[in-house]
Write an enzyme that holds these catalytic residues in place. Structure first.
Site, mmCIF file in Angstrom:
data_model
loop_
_atom_site.group_PDB
_atom_site.id
_atom_site.type_symbol
_atom_site.label_atom_id
_atom_site.label_comp_id
_atom_site.label_asym_id
_atom_site.label_seq_id
_atom_site.Cartn_x
_atom_site.Cartn_y
_atom_site.Cartn_z
ATOM 1 N N ARG A 85 0.824 -1.244 0.000
ATOM 2 C CA ARG A 85 0.000 0.000 0.000
ATOM 3 C C ARG A 85 0.841 1.270 0.000
ATOM 4 O O ARG A 85 0.418 2.257 -0.600
ATOM 5 C CB ARG A 85 -1.035 -0.036 1.129
ATOM 6 C CG ARG A 85 -0.535 -0.018 2.496
ATOM 7 C CD ARG A 85 -1.333 -0.941 3.394
ATOM 8 N NE ARG A 85 -0.829 -2.298 3.300
ATOM 9 C CZ ARG A 85 -1.560 -3.335 2.907
ATOM 10 N NH1 ARG A 85 -2.799 -3.190 2.609
ATOM 11 N NH2 ARG A 85 -1.009 -4.534 2.845
ATOM 12 N N THR A 86 2.004 1.274 0.648
ATOM 13 C CA THR A 86 2.806 2.505 0.623
ATOM 14 C C THR A 86 3.283 2.753 -0.804
ATOM 15 O O THR A 86 3.185 3.871 -1.326
ATOM 16 C CB THR A 86 4.003 2.399 1.588
ATOM 17 O OG1 THR A 86 3.519 1.986 2.855
ATOM 18 C CG2 THR A 86 4.715 3.737 1.716
ATOM 19 N N LYS A 114 25.698 -5.691 -9.256
ATOM 20 C CA LYS A 114 27.059 -5.693 -9.824
ATOM 21 C C LYS A 114 28.070 -5.060 -8.863
ATOM 22 O O LYS A 114 29.212 -4.833 -9.224
ATOM 23 C CB LYS A 114 27.055 -4.919 -11.151
ATOM 24 C CG LYS A 114 26.212 -5.578 -12.230
ATOM 25 C CD LYS A 114 26.282 -4.825 -13.550
ATOM 26 C CE LYS A 114 25.135 -3.866 -13.689
ATOM 27 N NZ LYS A 114 25.107 -3.143 -14.961
ATOM 28 N N ARG A 135 11.756 3.261 0.360
ATOM 29 C CA ARG A 135 11.653 2.389 1.538
ATOM 30 C C ARG A 135 12.915 1.556 1.560
ATOM 31 O O ARG A 135 13.315 0.997 0.527
ATOM 32 C CB ARG A 135 10.422 1.491 1.447
ATOM 33 C CG ARG A 135 10.431 0.406 2.499
ATOM 34 C CD ARG A 135 9.146 -0.360 2.557
ATOM 35 N NE ARG A 135 8.071 0.457 3.123
ATOM 36 C CZ ARG A 135 6.896 -0.030 3.494
ATOM 37 N NH1 ARG A 135 6.646 -1.319 3.355
ATOM 38 N NH2 ARG A 135 5.968 0.759 3.983
ATOM 39 N N HIS A 168 8.200 5.804 9.922
ATOM 40 C CA HIS A 168 7.342 5.674 8.744
ATOM 41 C C HIS A 168 6.432 6.914 8.781
ATOM 42 O O HIS A 168 5.237 6.819 9.056
ATOM 43 C CB HIS A 168 6.537 4.378 8.849
ATOM 44 C CG HIS A 168 5.886 3.928 7.578
ATOM 45 N ND1 HIS A 168 5.816 4.706 6.440
ATOM 46 C CD2 HIS A 168 5.248 2.756 7.277
ATOM 47 C CE1 HIS A 168 5.163 4.035 5.500
ATOM 48 N NE2 HIS A 168 4.825 2.852 5.974
HETATM 49 N N1 CP Z 1 1.330 0.098 6.081
HETATM 50 C C1 CP Z 1 2.313 -0.227 5.214
HETATM 51 O O1 CP Z 1 3.419 0.332 5.251
HETATM 52 O O2 CP Z 1 1.965 -1.182 4.323
HETATM 53 P P1 CP Z 1 2.888 -1.767 3.159
HETATM 54 O O3 CP Z 1 4.026 -2.477 3.836
HETATM 55 O O4 CP Z 1 1.990 -2.677 2.369
HETATM 56 O O5 CP Z 1 3.399 -0.613 2.363
#
Ligand code: CP
Length: 350
Positions: A85-86, A114, A135, A168
């Site tokens: 979702r993120t 590499k 991420r 986050h």
């Molecule tokens: N809540 C959240 O970060 O979900 P994802 O890991 O699916 O991005």
């Protein structure tokens, strides 16, 4: 932007509060890395922008207007830790505002395989794009990317889509957007119960930081003894006079809650199977609990879930986690609009 140490380790070791100006430009967020970057005025403004975009996007004419705002910009989504979702909400937030997006989701398909360093990889992105959304499993690496990018000849803003176990911030942004929109009279004065693996849950950490922006909030942390909220967050709450208490028993606190924030066990952070023996069944919300909680209480979860919320709970109107994840797309679009300074155009549109 303030003068900063050219030595990464020295810079990284500083208190977050002392580093925030390095990640801002002219008093606005430039790199979004920490929840501590948001104050109440900015949160309220972001939510107003998100609400307005939702309304504007209901017509083709409105959606075309939104997608014209940043059609001259490009974004890189570098998500080398799993995400549904993120990743998707950021990708679609980019689409809403017209940014073209590229992605790397697996270092096995990039030149890191590499032997290229992650630092050189992200530097390469800045040759092509105007925004990096990332991420990464390594704590601090998103911040390091922003530190590198801000000192580069072609600076590019960086958004943290989840960094190690530490933060986050855009999840916290969408969580507070959800609390604000779903709770009668907003977040002030409410009791929020956070449940589960609080030790390794970056969502609950970031959300706890944001609570400094609300008056009279109380937090109740419910977790297995091995997975309690970390000391740095508890110290932050104490410094900001935010009352909290800790327990390993969910049932007795359910009726106090205005919002229950469930989380799954974060066993991807185990180094030696340390959560293998945790009895997580005590940290689950079941249909029978719905009779105990307030009629106005909302049930949240950052998702993905495992078994910590029974599927039957989804049918209850107080379960808002699917709305919460959709809110993420709009909250993230509002953040991107802020970084590129187009939110006034959105707010002024009739
Ligand atoms: N809540 C959240 O970060 O979900 P994802 O890991 O699916 O991005």
């Amino acid at each position: 932007m303030t003068e900063v140490s050219p030595n990464w380790n020295e810079f990284y070791g500083q208190e977050v509060a002392t580093k925030l100006s390095f990640f801002s430009k002219e008093g606005r967020i430039y790199d979004c890395l920490f929840s501590q970057q948001f104050d109440r005025a900015l949160l309220d403004r972001m939510f107003a922008v998100a609400d307005k975009m939702r309304r504007i996007a209901q017509t083709k004419e409105g959606a075309d207007f939104l997608s014209s705002l940043l059609s001259h910009k490009r974004a890189m989504l570098y998500f080398v830790q799993p995400s549904t979702r993120t990743f998707l909400s950021f990708l679609n937030a980019c689409h809403i505002l017209g940014l073209k997006a590229s992605e790397i989701r697996d270092t096995n398909t990039s030149s890191e395989i590499k032997g290229e360093s992650p630092e050189d990889s992200v530097r390469t992105f800045s040759s092509y794009v105007d925004l990096i959304i990332m991420r990464h499993p390594v704590p601090g690496f998103v911040e390091k990317t922003a530190w590198v990018m801000n000192r580069a000849k072609r600076p590019v803003p960086v958004i943290n889509g989840g960094s190690g176990k530490d933060q986050h911030p855009t999840q916290a942004l969408l969580d507070v957007y959800t609390l604000t929109s779903c709770l009668k009279d907003g977040v002030d004065g409410k009791t929020i119960v956070m449940v589960g693996d609080l030790k390794r849950g970056r969502t609950v950490r970031s959300l706890s930081y944001l609570m400094k922006n609300y008056k009279g909030v109380r937090l109740i942390f419910v977790s297995p003894p091995q997975l309690k909220m970390e000391r740095d967050i508890l110290d932050f709450l104490s410094r900001h006079l935010i009352p909290y208490r800790e327990t390993d028993s969910l049932e007795p606190v359910l009726r106090e809650a205005d919002a229950i924030y469930m989380t799954r066990i974060q066993d991807e952070h185990d180094t030696a199977g340390e959560s293998r023996n945790v009895d997580y069944s005590k940290f689950c919300l079941r249909t029978q609990d719905l009779a105990v909680i307030k009629k106005t209480c909302i049930i949240m979860h950052p998702l993905p879930r495992r078994d910590e919320i029974e599927l039957t709970v989804d049918e209850d109107d107080r379960a808002v986690y699917w709305r919460q994840e959709r809110n993420g797309m709009w909250a993230r679009a509002a953040l991107i609009a802020h970084i590129f300074r187009v939110e006034d155009q959105i707010l002024k549109r009739a």
